[in-house]
Design a protein around this motif. Structure first.
Motif, PDB file in Angstrom:
ATOM      1  N   PRO A   1     -15.572  -6.139 -16.702  1.00  0.00           N
ATOM      2  CA  PRO A   1     -14.988  -4.796 -16.623  1.00  0.00           C
ATOM      3  C   PRO A   1     -13.597  -4.742 -15.998  1.00  0.00           C
ATOM      4  O   PRO A   1     -12.725  -3.995 -16.495  1.00  0.00           O
ATOM      5  N   PRO A   2     -13.287  -5.509 -14.917  1.00  0.00           N
ATOM      6  CA  PRO A   2     -11.942  -5.409 -14.339  1.00  0.00           C
ATOM      7  C   PRO A   2     -10.832  -5.876 -15.281  1.00  0.00           C
ATOM      8  O   PRO A   2      -9.651  -5.583 -15.037  1.00  0.00           O
ATOM      9  N   TRP A   3     -11.175  -6.609 -16.340  1.00  0.00           N
ATOM     10  CA  TRP A   3     -10.163  -7.089 -17.274  1.00  0.00           C
ATOM     11  C   TRP A   3      -9.696  -5.989 -18.224  1.00  0.00           C
ATOM     12  O   TRP A   3      -8.657  -6.138 -18.865  1.00  0.00           O
ATOM     13  N   ARG A   4     -10.465  -4.915 -18.320  1.00  0.00           N
ATOM     14  CA  ARG A   4     -10.151  -3.857 -19.280  1.00  0.00           C
ATOM     15  C   ARG A   4      -8.971  -3.039 -18.782  1.00  0.00           C
ATOM     16  O   ARG A   4      -8.967  -2.528 -17.668  1.00  0.00           O
ATOM     17  N   GLY A   5      -7.955  -2.951 -19.623  1.00  0.00           N
ATOM     18  CA  GLY A   5      -6.723  -2.276 -19.241  1.00  0.00           C
ATOM     19  C   GLY A   5      -5.717  -3.196 -18.594  1.00  0.00           C
ATOM     20  O   GLY A   5      -4.570  -2.788 -18.373  1.00  0.00           O
ATOM     21  N   ARG A   6      -6.122  -4.451 -18.316  1.00  0.00           N
ATOM     22  CA  ARG A   6      -5.195  -5.429 -17.733  1.00  0.00           C
ATOM     23  C   ARG A   6      -5.015  -6.620 -18.671  1.00  0.00           C
ATOM     24  O   ARG A   6      -3.900  -6.996 -18.994  1.00  0.00           O
ATOM     25  N   PHE A   7      -6.108  -7.220 -19.100  1.00  0.00           N
ATOM     26  CA  PHE A   7      -6.038  -8.257 -20.138  1.00  0.00           C
ATOM     27  C   PHE A   7      -6.342  -7.627 -21.496  1.00  0.00           C
ATOM     28  O   PHE A   7      -5.585  -7.811 -22.451  1.00  0.00           O
ATOM     29  N   TYR A   8      -7.420  -6.875 -21.549  1.00  0.00           N
ATOM     30  CA  TYR A   8      -7.743  -6.167 -22.789  1.00  0.00           C
ATOM     31  C   TYR A   8      -6.993  -4.846 -22.836  1.00  0.00           C
ATOM     32  O   TYR A   8      -6.872  -4.159 -21.813  1.00  0.00           O
TER      33      TYR A   8
ATOM     34  N   TYR B   1     -13.399 -18.329  -6.977  1.00  0.00           N
ATOM     35  CA  TYR B   1     -13.497 -17.319  -8.039  1.00  0.00           C
ATOM     36  C   TYR B   1     -12.433 -16.226  -7.994  1.00  0.00           C
ATOM     37  O   TYR B   1     -12.336 -15.436  -8.930  1.00  0.00           O
ATOM     38  N   SER B   2     -11.659 -16.153  -6.942  1.00  0.00           N
ATOM     39  CA  SER B   2     -10.767 -14.997  -6.834  1.00  0.00           C
ATOM     40  C   SER B   2      -9.306 -15.320  -6.572  1.00  0.00           C
ATOM     41  O   SER B   2      -8.471 -14.411  -6.657  1.00  0.00           O
ATOM     42  N   SER B   3      -8.946 -16.566  -6.234  1.00  0.00           N
ATOM     43  CA  SER B   3      -7.527 -16.852  -6.006  1.00  0.00           C
ATOM     44  C   SER B   3      -6.890 -17.376  -7.280  1.00  0.00           C
ATOM     45  O   SER B   3      -7.507 -18.122  -8.047  1.00  0.00           O
ATOM     46  N   GLY B   4      -5.639 -16.984  -7.495  1.00  0.00           N
ATOM     47  CA  GLY B   4      -4.896 -17.459  -8.641  1.00  0.00           C
ATOM     48  C   GLY B   4      -4.265 -18.811  -8.352  1.00  0.00           C
ATOM     49  O   GLY B   4      -4.259 -19.297  -7.211  1.00  0.00           O
ATOM     50  N   TYR B   5      -3.736 -19.419  -9.397  1.00  0.00           N
ATOM     51  CA  TYR B   5      -3.078 -20.720  -9.269  1.00  0.00           C
ATOM     52  C   TYR B   5      -1.562 -20.516  -9.338  1.00  0.00           C
ATOM     53  O   TYR B   5      -1.047 -19.956 -10.306  1.00  0.00           O
ATOM     54  N   GLY B   6      -0.877 -20.986  -8.305  1.00  0.00           N
ATOM     55  CA  GLY B   6       0.567 -20.867  -8.262  1.00  0.00           C
ATOM     56  C   GLY B   6       1.254 -21.900  -9.143  1.00  0.00           C
ATOM     57  O   GLY B   6       0.602 -22.757  -9.754  1.00  0.00           O
TER      58      GLY B   6
ATOM     59  N   VAL C   1      -8.778 -11.005 -12.208  1.00  0.00           N
ATOM     60  CA  VAL C   1      -8.122 -11.070 -13.524  1.00  0.00           C
ATOM     61  C   VAL C   1      -7.035 -12.146 -13.574  1.00  0.00           C
ATOM     62  O   VAL C   1      -6.077 -12.024 -14.335  1.00  0.00           O
ATOM     63  N   TYR C   2      -7.166 -13.180 -12.767  1.00  0.00           N
ATOM     64  CA  TYR C   2      -6.205 -14.276 -12.843  1.00  0.00           C
ATOM     65  C   TYR C   2      -6.484 -15.197 -14.038  1.00  0.00           C
ATOM     66  O   TYR C   2      -5.569 -15.784 -14.609  1.00  0.00           O
ATOM     67  N   ALA C   3      -7.761 -15.368 -14.383  1.00  0.00           N
ATOM     68  CA  ALA C   3      -8.164 -16.445 -15.295  1.00  0.00           C
ATOM     69  C   ALA C   3      -7.379 -16.495 -16.605  1.00  0.00           C
ATOM     70  O   ALA C   3      -6.825 -17.549 -16.947  1.00  0.00           O
ATOM     71  N   PRO C   4      -7.308 -15.409 -17.397  1.00  0.00           N
ATOM     72  CA  PRO C   4      -6.630 -15.556 -18.689  1.00  0.00           C
ATOM     73  C   PRO C   4      -5.143 -15.835 -18.567  1.00  0.00           C
ATOM     74  O   PRO C   4      -4.573 -16.567 -19.392  1.00  0.00           O
ATOM     75  N   PHE C   5      -4.514 -15.303 -17.540  1.00  0.00           N
ATOM     76  CA  PHE C   5      -3.076 -15.490 -17.375  1.00  0.00           C
ATOM     77  C   PHE C   5      -2.758 -16.883 -16.814  1.00  0.00           C
ATOM     78  O   PHE C   5      -1.776 -17.511 -17.212  1.00  0.00           O
ATOM     79  N   ASP C   6      -3.624 -17.371 -15.924  1.00  0.00           N
ATOM     80  CA  ASP C   6      -3.460 -18.750 -15.448  1.00  0.00           C
ATOM     81  C   ASP C   6      -3.670 -19.729 -16.603  1.00  0.00           C
ATOM     82  O   ASP C   6      -2.965 -20.740 -16.712  1.00  0.00           O
ATOM     83  N   ALA C   7      -4.665 -19.441 -17.447  1.00  0.00           N
ATOM     84  CA  ALA C   7      -4.917 -20.304 -18.612  1.00  0.00           C
ATOM     85  C   ALA C   7      -3.698 -20.347 -19.521  1.00  0.00           C
ATOM     86  O   ALA C   7      -3.299 -21.424 -20.009  1.00  0.00           O
ATOM     87  N   ALA C   8      -3.092 -19.197 -19.756  1.00  0.00           N
ATOM     88  CA  ALA C   8      -1.909 -19.147 -20.616  1.00  0.00           C
ATOM     89  C   ALA C   8      -0.752 -19.916 -19.998  1.00  0.00           C
ATOM     90  O   ALA C   8      -0.009 -20.622 -20.702  1.00  0.00           O
ATOM     91  N   SER C   9      -0.580 -19.815 -18.675  1.00  0.00           N
ATOM     92  CA  SER C   9       0.512 -20.527 -18.007  1.00  0.00           C
ATOM     93  C   SER C   9       0.321 -22.031 -18.077  1.00  0.00           C
ATOM     94  O   SER C   9       1.276 -22.785 -18.297  1.00  0.00           O
ATOM     95  N   LEU C  10      -0.920 -22.487 -17.897  1.00  0.00           N
ATOM     96  CA  LEU C  10      -1.190 -23.919 -17.994  1.00  0.00           C
ATOM     97  C   LEU C  10      -1.010 -24.396 -19.430  1.00  0.00           C
ATOM     98  O   LEU C  10      -0.430 -25.458 -19.677  1.00  0.00           O
ATOM     99  N   ALA C  11      -1.484 -23.615 -20.381  1.00  0.00           N
ATOM    100  CA  ALA C  11      -1.328 -23.972 -21.794  1.00  0.00           C
ATOM    101  C   ALA C  11       0.148 -24.116 -22.162  1.00  0.00           C
ATOM    102  O   ALA C  11       0.537 -25.040 -22.887  1.00  0.00           O
TER     103      ALA C  11
END
Length: 301
Positions: A20-27, A226-231, A279-289
């Motif tokens: 649910p927290p991804w809605r409106g931010r990733f979705y 589960y909650s910190s992003g990757y710099g 909501v770090y996961a999809p954006f961190d994944a994109a940055s690593l990709a």
């Protein structure tokens, strides 16, 4: 750079997609929930299915997930906790047959590795691990043979078809320090099962021995689970490791349980971000990709 939809030996994605927290931010705001998987699968090339960990899913669900994702997409599938946490790997042939018959094979060529995550309070017992690893099928023929042994609970709701020659790969994630043992690494190598490299903010062991011809990496958060992003520096470090593993090398500062070096050879890499709560996961994944030249739907790489 890898073209979107082209076969790649690096897969960067997320663990799960329905948050649910991804809605409106990733979705996009207002997107129906039923469209979220299709959206996520066009943004990133792989997703780890985790509903299969909590309960047996149904064949029609796996068929829908297959059909809602583009050609070349890959699902990792999390193995049942009934096997890993309740039976604790002991006497699980029937449970494994039920899991394989529940629809996993309906993913067909989109089926990536099956993840077996062990509980933190399960210590290493060589004989128990050996018995479990010996049960795991490594191709569709063996998987179907085992799936046909399902019990009556799967009558009328099993899926017993798979593409001929489909490879079935397995990865094991451990969370007890007693698994930092060269005997365990030897077992995984003999059975061609990948040891999961798990970054868990220091809570559980980080072991980087290479034990199969692919690597399975789970990034749960480097500072807070589960909650910190990757710099930027952390993503650069993981990108360096993935490049080395892909090329068949081991990094010089690897945290190893065994002094026996892994066989050299190119390795396919599967990497999943599980730092989902903020909501770090999809954006961190994109940055690593992007660092690795893996095309995503975010633009750029």
């Amino acid at each position: 750079m890898t073209r979107r939809g082209a076969k790649s030996d690096i897969h960067i994605g997320i663990s799960g997609w329905r948050y649910p927290p991804w809605r409106g931010r990733f979705y996009p705001t207002g997107m129906p929930q039923r469209e979220e998987l299709t959206f996520a699968a066009h943004m990133l090339p792989t997703i780890e299915l985790n509903g299969s960990f909590y309960s047996l899913q149904r064949p029609d669900s796996y068929q829908q997930w297959h059909d809602q994702t583009p050609e070349g997409f890959v699902f990792a599938v999390k193995g049942s906790r009934y096997i890993t946490h309740m039976h604790r790997l002991k006497d699980v042939q029937g449970a494994l047959a039920n899991f394989l018959a529940s629809g996993v094979l309906a993913l067909g060529k989109k089926l990536g590795p099956i993840l077996w995550q062990l509980p933190p309070n399960l210590a290493y017992q060589g004989e128990r691990v050996e018995d479990f690893l010996a049960l795991l099928p490594h191709d569709s023929r063996a998987a179907l043979a085992l799936a046909r042994q399902h019990d009556e609970r799967l009558n009328g709701r099993s899926w017993l078809k798979a593409p001929r020659g489909l490879r079935i790969r397995h990865a094991m994630e451990v969370r007890h320090k007693s698994f930092v043992d060269p005997a365990f690494i030897d077992q995984l190598r003999r059975h061609r099962v990948a040891l999961v490299v798990a970054d868990t903010a220091g809570r559980w062991p980080l072991i980087e021995d290479l034990t199969a011809d692919f690597v399975y990496l789970r990034l749960h958060g480097d500072k807070k689970l589960y909650s910190s992003g990757y710099g930027e520096a952390a993503l650069d470090r993981w990108a360096e490791r993935i490049r080395a593993w892909r090329q068949g090398r081991q990094v010089k500062d690897a945290k190893l349980a065994s002094e026996v070096a892994a066989r050299r050879g190119r390795r396919e890499v599967f990497c999943y971000f599980d730092n989902d709560t903020k909501v770090y996961a999809p954006f961190d994944a994109a940055s690593l990709a992007q660092r690795l030249g893996v095309r995503t739907g975010f633009g750029g790489a």
